[in-house]
Design an enzyme around this catalytic site. Sequence first.
Site, short mmCIF file in Angstrom:
data_model
loop_
_atom_site.label_atom_id
_atom_site.label_comp_id
_atom_site.label_asym_id
_atom_site.label_seq_id
_atom_site.Cartn_x
_atom_site.Cartn_y
_atom_site.Cartn_z
NE ARG A 60 -3.92 1.93 2.59
CZ ARG A 60 -4.45 2.62 3.06
NH1 ARG A 60 -3.29 2.40 4.72
NH2 ARG A 60 -5.77 3.44 3.56
CG HIS A 64 -0.85 5.30 0.44
ND1 HIS A 64 -2.12 6.16 0.25
CD2 HIS A 64 -1.55 4.42 -0.45
CE1 HIS A 64 -3.32 5.80 0.74
NE2 HIS A 64 -3.23 4.30 0.04
CB VAL A 68 1.21 11.79 -3.79
CG1 VAL A 68 0.88 13.20 -4.27
CG2 VAL A 68 -0.37 10.85 -3.53
CG ASN A 91 -0.82 9.04 2.14
OD1 ASN A 91 -1.88 8.20 2.02
ND2 ASN A 91 0.20 9.89 2.23
CG HIS A 191 -7.81 -3.44 -2.20
ND1 HIS A 191 -9.11 -2.64 -2.36
CD2 HIS A 191 -7.22 -2.98 -1.68
CE1 HIS A 191 -8.59 -1.09 -2.40
NE2 HIS A 191 -7.40 -1.51 -2.00
#
Length: 324
Positions: A60, A64, A68, A91, A191
């Site tokens: 994860r 993330h 960005v 976050n 997931h």
Amino acid sequence: MEAWKGLCVAVVIIMVVGGGEGQLSENFYSLSCPNVESIVNQTVFTKFSQTIITIPATLRLFFHDCMVEGADASIMISSPNGDAEKDAPDNLSLAGDGFDTVIKAKAAVEAVCPGVVSCADILAVAARDVVVLAGGLSFEVELGRRDGVISKASEVAANLPDPSFNLSQLIAIFAKKNLTRDDMITLSGAHTIGHSHCSRFANRLYNFSLSSKVDPSMNPNYAQQLMQACPQNVDPRIAVDLDPVTPEIFDNVYYQNLLVGKGLLTSDEVLFTNPASRRTVKNFANNPSHFNREFGNAMIKLGRVGVKTGNQGQIRKDCTAFNS
């Protein structure tokens, strides 16, 4: 003669323009730090042996980071003012074990190859390694990233998908990173491991609409199980498995769950309820080897998003701080 002169000038221009940026390659550190992947792998395995949370936390963290500022380890920066990427509301739920994995791997690499390997590359290798540890298929990691010098909490919300997103919104936010609809569906397969806090899907269980208390796309029995685990006004720290069947194994069961209404988040189940993405979901649900191959390819593409190479960025000494 004039034609040759023109060709020579063109070659020089190409060399000058292209000289500032390098290219990612699988053997980028073959001379400067040939054992980097094995060093990272050992650190990841050691961390995994201490806690299985290492797997979803690291995977994860990589997602993330890439979504960005790009795959540049900007997610790792700690700011005394609380305004770095990791401080953004989206976050705050990132598990500390992911950060700890990268920090420890960086220390191990620095002990052998000081000032050579970026935190961004270490995170990319670690993300691949946790997929393999969880039972997924290995894939080659392209290397040569440099660490970014920008990390702003204000940039996060507009670049990460929200659990309430519909298919069009999901496609749009991935398209901003040059990732396709199928890339998005494939990466959603992450997931198959990990957890989500109750607040991220409570809207599907309680007062969904005027006509239905529970999201009708959710399996009724599954909804009842979730309501037992996540009653209204539950402790915000409570989380449940994203995959209720094989939550610790990297497999295609995530997609099989979607077929029977057991997608936890709106952004999960919509991949099956929307006809535009249903075929791909069914394909992955019925063909585990195809999903595993495509996941590796999608991770490679994700790892190319917004990369800094050549003279861009820096090689951080400490993954949590920009070089002074």
